[in-house]
Design a protein around this motif. Structure first.
Motif: not given
Length: 260
Positions: A22-27, A54-60, A84-100
């Motif tokens: 759903r989020l991919i579609t919105k973006i 989202l990191s493993s989604a085919p439509a990423r 324990d920081r939210n941004d640290t956890q977000a980077r590990a889950a997705l952000l470090d794997a995409v070309p932001l």
């Protein structure tokens, strides 16, 4: 205030995968219509579960990651890189794997940053960063986020707005320092309800039996001071994304779930 819509999924894994799609579609839709999208991330197990899905989604790769603005709804006031920081956890889950574009990623200040222990100054700096990003078309001190995501705590807290604490009563500022949070760490930074309500869409995520009572309270007419999740809604749409366990105490009058 618009009427909340509900989508209930079988389990938390399916909820995370469907929310990611759903989020991919919105973006993608926002980028197609005006060239960029603006999203507010949430932490916690449901927020990080969505990012991992989202990191493993085919439509990423349908997302143009370089044209995505990322903000946070709250942050634990800890040193940069703390696990324990939210941004640290977000980077590990997705952000470090995409070309932001690093210039479009806006983490909240850390406790070892330029403001040190002064969480109020850190909150003011984030409010200023939001205001700088807001254009005349936003008619306010924050950008009009396309989607702002929030996890719902067992006590009905959202972001770091806890029941009865001063932060949930704030009506003027967009970002505040939080002291004495009932779950560790006690010191945090959070968007306020006025900032949350500036978003086009607010999505509230809740999965697990421990969230069932909170969802039922927030969706049954509770006041926002006692149940902060009840005061979180978007300008155009408010969407509750739940698994069956979290929805188990909801009155049947709140069904059927919203369509996609």
């Amino acid at each position: 205030m618009n009427t909340p819509q509900l989508v209930v999924h079988r389990d938390k894994e399916l909820m995370a995968e469907a929310a990611a799609a759903r989020l991919i579609t919105k973006i993608v839709d926002a980028q197609a219509s005006r060239g960029y999208a603006s999203i507010v991330l949430t932490g916690g197990r449901n927020g990080n579960g969505l990012l991992a899905a989202l990191s493993s989604a085919p439509a990423r790769d349908a997302v143009d990651w370089a044209r995505l603005d990322l903000w946070w709804g709250d942050e634990r006031y800890l040193p940069e890189g703390d696990p324990d920081r939210n941004d640290t956890q977000a980077r590990a889950a997705l952000l470090d794997a995409v070309p932001l574009d690093p210039a479009r990623v806006h983490p909240m200040p850390a406790s070892d940053g330029p403001y040190g222990a002064d969480v109020e100054a850190a909150a003011e700096s984030y409010a200023a960063e939001l205001a700088k990003a807001a254009g005349p078309e936003n008619h306010g001190p924050v950008p009009m986020f396309d989607v702002l995501m929030l996890g719902v705590g067992p006590d009905t807290h959202v972001a770091s707005l806890f029941p009865e604490l001063p932060a949930v009563r704030e009506t003027e500022r967009t970002v505040v320092g939080v002291h004495g949070a009932p779950k560790p760490p006690p010191t945090r930074i959070s968007l306020t309800l006025p900032a949350i309500r500036s978003a086009r869409e607010v999505w509230l995520l809740a999965a697990g039996e421990d969230k069932a009572q909170a969802a039922a309270i927030a969706l049954s007419g509770a006041g926002e001071i006692q149940a902060p999740a009840a005061g979180a809604y978007g300008r155009a749409r408010t969407l509750w994304l739940l698994d069956a366990a979290a929805a188990s105490q909801l009155p049947r009058s709140l069904y059927p779930p919203a369509s996609a």
